[in-house]
Design an enzyme around this catalytic site. Sequence first.
Site, PDB file in Angstrom:
ATOM      1  N   LYS A 203       0.851  -1.294  -0.030  1.00 17.61           N
ATOM      2  CA  LYS A 203      -0.088   0.024  -0.007  1.00 17.61           C
ATOM      3  C   LYS A 203       0.951   1.172  -0.078  1.00 17.61           C
ATOM      4  O   LYS A 203       0.801   2.250  -0.807  1.00 17.61           O
ATOM      5  CB  LYS A 203      -0.786  -0.071   1.151  1.00 17.61           C
ATOM      6  CG  LYS A 203      -2.044   1.102   1.194  1.00 17.61           C
ATOM      7  CD  LYS A 203      -1.420   2.198   1.938  1.00 17.61           C
ATOM      8  CE  LYS A 203      -2.666   3.387   1.953  1.00 17.61           C
ATOM      9  NZ  LYS A 203      -1.991   4.603   2.762  1.00 17.61           N
TER      10      LYS A 203
ATOM     11  N   ASP B 239      -6.043  -0.012   0.104  1.00 18.92           N
ATOM     12  CA  ASP B 239      -6.166  -0.142   1.644  1.00 18.92           C
ATOM     13  C   ASP B 239      -7.776  -0.754   2.013  1.00 18.92           C
ATOM     14  O   ASP B 239      -8.250  -1.244   1.018  1.00 18.92           O
ATOM     15  CB  ASP B 239      -6.207   1.397   2.103  1.00 18.92           C
ATOM     16  CG  ASP B 239      -7.127   2.108   1.542  1.00 18.92           C
ATOM     17  OD1 ASP B 239      -8.150   1.898   0.966  1.00 18.92           O
ATOM     18  OD2 ASP B 239      -6.987   3.452   1.210  1.00 18.92           O
TER      19      ASP B 239
END
Length: 214
Positions: free
Chosen positions: A119, A137
């Site tokens: 991420k 996310d």
Amino acid sequence: MKKKNREIIEILERTYPDAKCELDHGTPFQLLVATVLSAQTTDKKVNEVTKVLFEKYGTLVDFLEITQDELEEHIRVIGLYKSKAKNLMGLFSMLQDEFGGEVPKTMEELTRLPGVGRKTANVVMSNCFDIPAIAVDTHVFRVSNRLGLAKEKTPEKTEEALMKSLDRKVWTKAHHMLIFHGRRLCHARKPQCSECPLKLHCDYYKENGGISAS
DNA sequence: ATCCCGAGGG
DNA sequence: CCCTCTGGAT
């Protein structure tokens, strides 16, 4: 890109025309640090911390002189500050020793850095270096599943599926818009389906008639 | 209680 | 795959 996906992207663009990274950042190094700090907390809080922090320590060279205790003192108001400080100390030395003091630009290199996962790596690549990327996310994961953009069971698979189902040129923008949508309307617990401009395209809405789970 | 633009370890 | 790490806001 499929017609349905294109329609979803168009609606997102109209709904969230200002979707963007909300972490303050000047240099790639600063965004990297800010992004590591942002896990499990709010951008607002991270911005308050980095504003003070980067005024005193603006570059990697500055941070190489800092002690972990000093760093912890600055980031104490953020959650997980011990592990974040420890990771950042390792990140600083690795940047210096293995990457010539520069922020690397590839997933493989970035994820070697302590505290940097897929991420964060994708956020750095897309926001610092304009490399198309989709950082998955919890919001992107949830919203993608609900909208049917990518019905997957893990964030990594969602990332792959989104890259296949969306045009490369909209990856980064789609990432930001999906996050905004997840935060503004498509909440985990009580999604505001009645206000949602995407309900007619949404599998979640179809399945429960827009009745929010209690 | 639950959530925050997660990552690392078991 | 699941758990834990952290503090503050709602």
